[in-house]
Motif scaffolding. Structure first.
Motif, PDB file in Angstrom:
ATOM      1  N   ARG A  29       2.488   1.812  -3.372  1.00 34.78           N
ATOM      2  CA  ARG A  29       1.518   2.215  -4.391  1.00 34.78           C
ATOM      3  C   ARG A  29       1.153   3.690  -4.239  1.00 34.78           C
ATOM      4  N   LYS A  30       1.048   4.135  -2.998  1.00 36.14           N
ATOM      5  CA  LYS A  30       0.719   5.530  -2.740  1.00 36.14           C
ATOM      6  C   LYS A  30       1.820   6.459  -3.244  1.00 36.14           C
ATOM      7  N   TYR A  31       3.059   5.980  -3.161  1.00 38.55           N
ATOM      8  CA  TYR A  31       4.204   6.788  -3.603  1.00 38.55           C
ATOM      9  C   TYR A  31       4.897   6.113  -4.786  1.00 38.55           C
ATOM     10  N   VAL A  32       4.091   5.662  -5.743  1.00 38.54           N
ATOM     11  CA  VAL A  32       4.615   4.846  -6.840  1.00 38.54           C
ATOM     12  C   VAL A  32       5.623   5.613  -7.698  1.00 38.54           C
TER      13      VAL A  32
ATOM     14  N   TYR B 132       0.830  -1.204   0.000  1.00 40.50           N
ATOM     15  CA  TYR B 132       0.000   0.000   0.000  1.00 40.50           C
ATOM     16  C   TYR B 132       0.870   1.262   0.000  1.00 40.50           C
ATOM     17  N   THR B 133       1.914   1.245   0.813  1.00 44.24           N
ATOM     18  CA  THR B 133       2.789   2.416   0.925  1.00 44.24           C
ATOM     19  C   THR B 133       3.450   2.737  -0.408  1.00 44.24           C
TER      20      THR B 133
ATOM     21  N   GLU C 231      -1.184  -0.866 -12.425  1.00 44.61           N
ATOM     22  CA  GLU C 231      -1.068  -0.655 -10.981  1.00 44.61           C
ATOM     23  C   GLU C 231      -2.071  -1.505 -10.203  1.00 44.61           C
ATOM     24  N   LYS C 232      -3.308  -1.562 -10.683  1.00 47.19           N
ATOM     25  CA  LYS C 232      -4.335  -2.332  -9.978  1.00 47.19           C
ATOM     26  C   LYS C 232      -3.992  -3.818  -9.978  1.00 47.19           C
TER      27      LYS C 232
END
Length: 251
Positions: A34-37, A31-32, A167-168
């Motif tokens: 992905r948030k800062y991909v 999650y982390t 991404e998903k």
């Protein structure tokens, strides 16, 4: 046979709890990142070096010696694990990437995903077995293993992204491979725990070590070295240090 204790349901509750904790830690990493991909993409070389340091060092310092102490033929399984993943990579390259040029980079993400997924599945076996030996042994094993779950989720996700996965889809696949496989491995192994003796566990550990060494030494490091990043060696050293901490926590 390993010592088994089925006096009450506490062992399986502890095993479920700790394997779920490992999955949660991995999921937080996914999650982390992905948030800062975008930041992750800019620094993926450092993540690859760090992950390679963890995977290679943990394999040589702990997994391989442990598997050899449990199974005298562990070296054979180590070789099978290494070349098994090599053949898988060749299969993906020849039969998937070359026939579908738009999927040329898929192997970059899929091979580590499979290697890390298999290792995480075996981690679930270890949680299950450790808690049937004793609660204390289970928590000691948990302390060391959870340390490496966070970077596993991050590198799995980033490599899938670099390999051209959306991404998903990358989030779903990395969650399944790096997080969900640990509690699944625990649940799968628990009913069979009386059948899993030391030689069998040693063989499984050695197979996973071979896969991890392939991912780290043959798959990640050569790609990272092509990037010529200034602090890549520092990231590699950081991964080695984390592996040493994992080993010391299990001593």
């Amino acid at each position: 046979m390993l010592k088994i204790g089925f006096e009450n349901g506490k062992y399986i509750l502890d095993s479920v709890g700790t394997s779920s904790l490992a999955a949660i830690v991995t999921s937080i990493g996914i999650y982390t990142i992905r948030k800062y991909v975008n930041w992750g993409e800019r620094n993926i070389t450092y993540f690859m070096c760090f992950a390679a340091g963890v995977l290679i060092s943990a394999s040589f310092l702990h997994i391989i010696p442990k598997s050899l102490s449990m199974n005298p033929n562990a070296a054979v399984y180590l070789l099978v694990g290494y070349f098994g993943l090599h053949l898988l990579n060749r299969f993906l390259t020849v039969l998937v990437c070359q026939k579908n040029p738009e999927k040329e980079k898929y192997g970059l993400g899929l091979v580590p995903m499979i290697g890390i997924g298999f290792h995480s599945f075996i981690d679930g076996f270890i949680y299950s077995i450790a808690f049937t030996v004793s609660v204390f042994t289970g928590f000691i094993a948990t302390a060391g293993m959870v340390l490496h779950e966070f970077p596993e989720g991050i590198i799995t996700y980033l490599l899938l992204i670099r390999g051209g996965v959306s991404e998903k889809k990358a989030m779903v696949l990395s969650f399944i491979a790096a997080a969900l496989t640990t509690p699944l491995g625990m649940l799968f192994s628990y009913p069979l725990i009386s059948e899993i003796d030391k030689p069998m566990l040693g063989a499984l550990l050695s197979l996973s070590a071979g896969a991890l060494i392939y991912v780290g030494a043959t798959h990640l490091l050569p790609r990272a070295e092509k990037e010529h990043k200034k602090y890549s060696f520092v990231a590699l050293g950081g991964g080695v240090l984390v592996a040493v901490l994992i080993v010391l926590s299990k001593a």
